[in-house]
Structures are given as C-alpha cells and as structure tokens.
Design a protein around this motif. Structure first.
Motif, PDB file in Angstrom:
ATOM      1  N   VAL A   1      -2.909   1.293  -3.930  1.00 13.81           N
ATOM      2  CA  VAL A   1      -1.970   0.151  -4.016  1.00 13.81           C
ATOM      3  C   VAL A   1      -0.768   0.528  -4.881  1.00 13.81           C
ATOM      4  O   VAL A   1      -0.932   1.045  -5.986  1.00 13.81           O
ATOM      5  N   CYS A   2       0.436   0.290  -4.358  1.00 13.74           N
ATOM      6  CA  CYS A   2       1.665   0.553  -5.148  1.00 13.74           C
ATOM      7  C   CYS A   2       1.975  -0.628  -6.066  1.00 13.74           C
ATOM      8  O   CYS A   2       2.310  -0.472  -7.219  1.00 13.74           O
ATOM      9  N   SER A   3       1.886  -1.834  -5.484  1.00 10.55           N
ATOM     10  CA  SER A   3       2.212  -3.024  -6.288  1.00 10.55           C
ATOM     11  C   SER A   3       1.469  -4.245  -5.744  1.00 10.55           C
ATOM     12  O   SER A   3       0.981  -4.237  -4.607  1.00 10.55           O
ATOM     13  N   MET A   4       1.410  -5.256  -6.593  1.00 13.22           N
ATOM     14  CA  MET A   4       0.710  -6.489  -6.204  1.00 13.22           C
ATOM     15  C   MET A   4       1.497  -7.685  -6.764  1.00 13.22           C
ATOM     16  O   MET A   4       2.040  -7.605  -7.860  1.00 13.22           O
ATOM     17  N   ARG A   5       1.572  -8.775  -5.956  1.00 18.71           N
ATOM     18  CA  ARG A   5       2.295  -9.962  -6.443  1.00 18.71           C
ATOM     19  C   ARG A   5       1.693 -11.225  -5.821  1.00 18.71           C
ATOM     20  O   ARG A   5       0.979 -11.150  -4.818  1.00 18.71           O
TER      21      ARG A   5
ATOM     22  N   THR B   1       1.179  -3.546   4.262  1.00 17.70           N
ATOM     23  CA  THR B   1       1.154  -4.783   3.464  1.00 17.70           C
ATOM     24  C   THR B   1      -0.042  -5.666   3.832  1.00 17.70           C
ATOM     25  O   THR B   1      -0.259  -5.982   5.001  1.00 17.70           O
ATOM     26  N   LEU B   2      -0.784  -6.053   2.781  1.00 15.66           N
ATOM     27  CA  LEU B   2      -1.967  -6.910   2.979  1.00 15.66           C
ATOM     28  C   LEU B   2      -1.790  -8.218   2.226  1.00 15.66           C
ATOM     29  O   LEU B   2      -1.192  -8.245   1.154  1.00 15.66           O
ATOM     30  N   GLU B   3      -2.314  -9.290   2.814  1.00 19.16           N
ATOM     31  CA  GLU B   3      -2.387 -10.557   2.074  1.00 19.16           C
ATOM     32  C   GLU B   3      -3.854 -10.881   1.879  1.00 19.16           C
ATOM     33  O   GLU B   3      -4.631 -10.833   2.849  1.00 19.16           O
TER      34      GLU B   3
ATOM     35  N   LEU C   1       0.828  -1.215   0.000  1.00 19.05           N
ATOM     36  CA  LEU C   1       0.000   0.000   0.000  1.00 19.05           C
ATOM     37  C   LEU C   1       0.859   1.260   0.000  1.00 19.05           C
ATOM     38  O   LEU C   1       1.995   1.263   0.492  1.00 19.05           O
ATOM     39  N   LYS C   2       0.253   2.329  -0.564  1.00 16.17           N
ATOM     40  CA  LYS C   2       0.986   3.590  -0.654  1.00 16.17           C
ATOM     41  C   LYS C   2       1.118   4.244   0.727  1.00 16.17           C
ATOM     42  O   LYS C   2       2.156   4.796   1.055  1.00 16.17           O
ATOM     43  N   GLU C   3       0.021   4.143   1.501  1.00 14.60           N
ATOM     44  CA  GLU C   3       0.025   4.775   2.829  1.00 14.60           C
ATOM     45  C   GLU C   3      -0.415   3.755   3.888  1.00 14.60           C
ATOM     46  O   GLU C   3      -1.176   2.829   3.578  1.00 14.60           O
ATOM     47  N   PRO C   4       0.014   3.939   5.139  1.00 14.87           N
ATOM     48  CA  PRO C   4      -0.417   2.994   6.184  1.00 14.87           C
ATOM     49  C   PRO C   4      -1.930   3.022   6.372  1.00 14.87           C
ATOM     50  O   PRO C   4      -2.569   4.063   6.164  1.00 14.87           O
ATOM     51  N   LEU C   5      -2.480   1.879   6.746  1.00 17.56           N
ATOM     52  CA  LEU C   5      -3.935   1.811   6.959  1.00 17.56           C
ATOM     53  C   LEU C   5      -4.310   2.512   8.264  1.00 17.56           C
ATOM     54  O   LEU C   5      -3.635   2.338   9.280  1.00 17.56           O
ATOM     55  N   SER C   6      -5.380   3.282   8.205  1.00 19.66           N
ATOM     56  CA  SER C   6      -5.798   4.016   9.420  1.00 19.66           C
ATOM     57  C   SER C   6      -6.767   3.183  10.247  1.00 19.66           C
ATOM     58  O   SER C   6      -6.903   3.381  11.447  1.00 19.66           O
TER      59      SER C   6
END
Lengths: 305, 257
Positions: A282-286, A257-259, A235-240
């Motif tokens: 989202v910055c990236s996904m893999r 980071t999320l799974e 993620l671009k920013e931390p989750l609030s």
C-alpha cells in the motif's frame, strides 16, 4: 437562554409547495450551530422566515426572547445575516455598503465609520474600502457581507453557506474568524454544503430534509453513531487477482485502488495483515469522505427510503 | 425606535438615493435639460412665435411652467421607480428589510430622493428657460406648494410602480402609456379654455391638469382651475398613495414570499 426558538414553523408557498412542515428548533445562546440539509430541504426558507424576508404560514419564532410577531424591531436588532447570494448594490463602494447598513440600524455616522474600519480591517478589506463592490473577487464579496452583517454587533449571526465558492485558504481564514467571533459570545447558525466545515466548527447540528427536522443533536453524538468508515487504499502495483475478505467488504475501483468498509467493532490491523499475506503493498490510505458527510448521506437517504 | 433613530435611518436612505442619482448625473440630470431646451427652441421659439398670446402671455411664457412641471413629474417618478426596482432586482433591498427600519421611514427616504431629483431637474430647467424668456413669479408660496406636493405625489406613485414591477419593462410601462399622455393632455402646451365644453370636462378628470395649472398660477397668476381644489387633490393623492405604499410594504407585496 435560547438565542433562537422556533415552534411549529410551517410555510406553504402560493404554488402549493410545503417548504416547512411544522418544525421545532432551539439554539442556545453562545452556540455554534449547523443547519444542514440537501438542496430544497427548507434551510433557506427557515432562514428567510427568521430574517423576516419570507412570511410564515404558521408557527412561532423568537430571537433572544423577542417574538417576530409582536416585537419585530427588538428581534431584528439581535440578528445579523449573511445570505447565500450576494445582495448588495454592485455600484456602491465597499465602505458605503457597510456604513449604510449601520445607518439602517440607526447607528450614527461616527460609530458607523469606526465599526466599518474595525470589521473591514479584520476581514482584510480595508484596502478595498473605496473600491466599487462589483470589482471585488468572490471571496472578498463574501467577506464584505460578513462585515456588513456584523456592523450593528448582532447577538445572533446567521450564515447561509458563507464559504461557498471561496478557496481553501480564505475558507480557513473565515473559519478562524468565525470561531473567534463565537468565542467572543456571538451565537452562530451556519448552513453549509461543506460538511467538514460543520464538523470542525459546530457543536450542535440539525438536519432538515423535505421540510422536517430529521436530526437535532450534538455533533459529537451524531458522529458517534457512525458505525463504519470507508477507507481508500492506493496500491503500489496493480492487482493480479481478485481479492475478497469475509469481514471487510472490498470494492475494486481500478486496478491500483481499493475501497474497504471497516466497522468500528473491527480491528483494521487485521486487514493490513490480510494485505501483507497477499503480498499487496500500500502506498497511501485515506478516508473516502468526511465522517459527517457519510452520516448525512445515510440519514437523508434513509429518510427517502 | 426613537425619533433620533428614525431620523438616522431616513438620512441613510436619503443619502444613498441622493448619491445614486448624482453618481449617474449624465443619465439623470443632463438628458431632461437637453429635452426641455429642445422644447423651448421648437415649441417656444419656432412654432410659438406664430401663435397668439395665451391668456395674455406669449406662448413661450405660457409653456415654461408646464415644461418645468413635466420634468419634475417625470424625474421624481422615474427616480423612485427605477431605484426601488433595481434594489429589488439586485436584492440589495434586503439590506433594509432585515433591519429595524420602519416601513414609513423607508417610504419617506425613497420619496425624499425622488423629490430632490425632481426639484433639482426642475430648477435646472427653469435656469435654462431664462435664456429663452423672462420669468416672473406671481405667487411664490403657491408655486412652492404645488411643485413640492407634485414631486411627492409622483415619487409615491413611482414607489408603487417599483413595488409591483417584476421586470425592467414594468418600470417603463406606466410612464410610457399613462404618465406621458396624461402630462401632454394636462394643459402643458395649451389652456383648456381652447377646448370644447365636452373635452374641457374630460380634461378636468386629469389630475396633472391641476398640478400644471396650479404651478402656472404660481408663476403667471393665471389658472384653468381652482387653486384650492388643486391643492386639495394633491394632498388627497399624497395621503392615498402613502397609505397604499405603507400597506403594500407591510404585506411585503413584491418583496417577501
């Protein structure tokens, strides 16, 4: 024709360990076959028996129709083996290791030298031919064992973790080399811990666990059984705040980071929509791991349960 | 496999063995020559000059054949036992085990390496002995038969040791505790005629006595034993040890799990 035919193969070591419990296995001529399994599953014992380095307790093994019990010499002529551990004299020169192996297969000196040059060049070792083998890097030692195993033009090549400990560039070069070899007609059996390797190279896969074959099928069919994948989102920013979705189980690894587990029947666009609605960028996904790796873990752990 | 194919495999193993001990010639060829030269100086020249003639020959003349034989025995044995064990230790023996090479040819290849080193060292020791005494050969045929058969027997014994050895110490146990005492008590330095009847009888159980005495007969024409009995014992040992090695390799003792 079967390049390898195994029926009811058992092995009980003198300490009472049942390493193999009557396995059956067939590898067709021309196949690129992966034999997978966790450590201690019985892979090396199976290979040891095929290469006649381990005595079997029961069962039948045939290599291109030649029974190990009755036609051992013919069976050995068809077989080349690249073991997991380095097993050449560390004091000998590269060229001597390869040409001596040719001699053990009764190839005359001239043929041995020609083939040694061919394979050492193909595996980028020709410049090192006069080096003492202990001075080679790990990757070079692995390639030396491949050159040595090919010197008598085997119809069946068994590679026991051939790319263990080599860097990604050399690994990919080796993949290309093995693929070409397979296209030229050599049947290849591969054991590896890099499941990406098996997924990319092998048409058929057997999984061995605790001395039994628990899966033996086409790679494609096996992967087709995978009904879910885990994606990792950076993620671009931390989750609030904590987020949840009824169809997509979410695990928060850290605050950026999320799974997310996605069933094949679901549409991932739905989840992107959910992220957009919650103003999560989202910055990236893999993929969390290689697909075969997930399936492998599922099968092996399922067995244990 | 055809005869030609067997020959190629044999030559490959032999060449590998020959190159191995030649590569480390400072460890394999030079030390026995220095040791034997010291024996010649100390036992032959210094102490030997104070000893009466032995069966009509000077003490130096008497011990030279025994010392040559001692170096042949030690080197043929050690070459095969250490080479075979280190092949096991490094697992390079698997190169041969996975190939179609027959067990008989594997034995012959290793034994040929051991015999060659034993005879080379024996020859070099003989050359050194010329600086200390006059060497004459009474029966060349007997001399060759005894030295070659002895080298074969001890190469086969060394292979047996290499097959059973689990660690480096095991390679040295037999030479230290069995081979060396038997060699020293095998008539290298004395004639058994000097012993009491009891010890003479006991000495006759020692196979090395027959090898040393037979070899000495080839040089000096004197012997403590019956030459044909000596040759028969050597042939018998060759057959027994070869068969035993063949059986063990077939069973994979020390090699296959």
């Amino acid at each position: 024709m079967d390049a390898l035919y195994i029926e009811g193969l058992s092995k009980t070591y003198s300490n009472g360990v049942h390493a193999l419990k009557g396995i059956d296995l067939r590898v067709k001529e021309g196949d690129f076959f992966a034999l997978l399994g966790p450590n201690g599953a019985g892979k090396s014992t199976t290979i040891g028996i095929i290469t006649s380095l381990v005595n079997k307790s029961a069962g039948k093994v045939k290599i291109f129709g030649h029974d190990l019990d009755t036609d051992l010499v013919a069976a050995k002529r068809c077989l080349g083996v690249v073991p997991q551990e380095f097993n050449f004299s560390i004091f000998e020169k590269v060229i001597d290791i390869v040409t001596n192996q040719a001699g053990y297969y009764a190839l005359d000196r001239k043929t041995a030298m020609e083939r040694a040059e061919k394979f050492l060049k193909q595996l980028s070792l020709w410049e090192k031919r006069d080096s003492i083998s202990k001075t080679l890097s790990g990757g070079m030692k692995r390639r030396l064992m491949i050159a040595r195993a090919l010197i008598h033009h085997p119809k069946l090549l068994i590679l026991d973790e051939p790319t263990a400990g080599v860097d990604i560039e050399i690994r990919r070069d080796m993949w290309r080399f093995l693929t070409k070899l397979n296209q030229e007609g050599v049947t290849i059996i591969l054991t590896t811990h890099y499941l990406e390797e098996a997924e990319n190279l092998c048409r058929n896969i057997a999984i061995i666990d605790n001395g039994d074959i628990i899966e033996n099928t086409k790679t494609k069919d096996l992967l087709g059984r995978l009904d879910r994948e885990i994606f990792v989102f950076d993620l671009k920013e931390p989750l609030s705040k904590k987020i949840e979705h009824p169809k997509y189980p979410i695990t928060l690894i850290d605050e950026t980071t999320l799974e997310v587990e996605v069933l094949k029947t679901n549409n991932i666009n739905e989840f992107f929509q959910f992220l957009t609605e919650n103003q999560i960028q989202v910055c990236s996904m893999r993929n969390k791991s290689n697909r075969l790796e997930e399936l492998f873990m599922y099968l092996v752990q399922g067995e244990k349960k | 496999m055809t005869f030609q194919e067997h020959y190629i495999v044999f030559m490959t193993i032999f060449r590998k063995e020959f190159n191995r001990f030649m590569r480390i010639w400072t460890q394999t060829l030079i030390p026995p020559i220095i040791t034997m030269a010291l024996y010649f100086v100390i036992f032959g020249n210094l102490i030997g000059s104070q000893i009466d003639k032995m069966q009509g020959f000077s003490y130096m003349e008497f011990i030279v054949p025994g010392l040559i034989m001692m170096s042949v025995i030690t080197n043929s044995y050690m070459n095969v036992s250490s080479s075979f064990f280190s092949s096991k230790f490094q697992r390079s023996i698997e190169e041969i085990l996975v190939s179609p090479a027959s067990n008989g040819i594997i034995i012959l290849g290793y034994v040929a390496g051991g015999v060659t080193r034993g005879l080379m060292v024996g020859f070099l020791v003989m050359v050194v002995s010329i600086f200390f005494t006059k060497l004459s050969i009474a029966h060349l045929g007997v001399l060759i038969c005894f030295v070659v058969l002895t080298a074969i027997v001890f190469s086969l014994a060394g292979l047996l040791n290499g097959i059973f050895a689990q660690k480096f110490d095991d390679v040295n146990i037999i030479p230290t505790f069995i081979l060396t005492p038997l060699t020293y008590l095998g008539g290298v330095f004395y004639s058994i005629e000097l012993l009491s009847p009891l010890w003479r009888s006991i000495s006759q159980i020692n196979p090395i006595l027959y090898m040393v005495s037979g070899f000495r007969y080839g040089f000096l024409g004197i012997s403590d034993i019956n030459i044909f009995a000596g040759l028969s014992i050597l042939i018998l040992f060759t057959i027994i040890l070869f068969s035993l090695n063949l059986y063990l390799l077939k069973r994979g003792v020390g090699l296959r799990s």
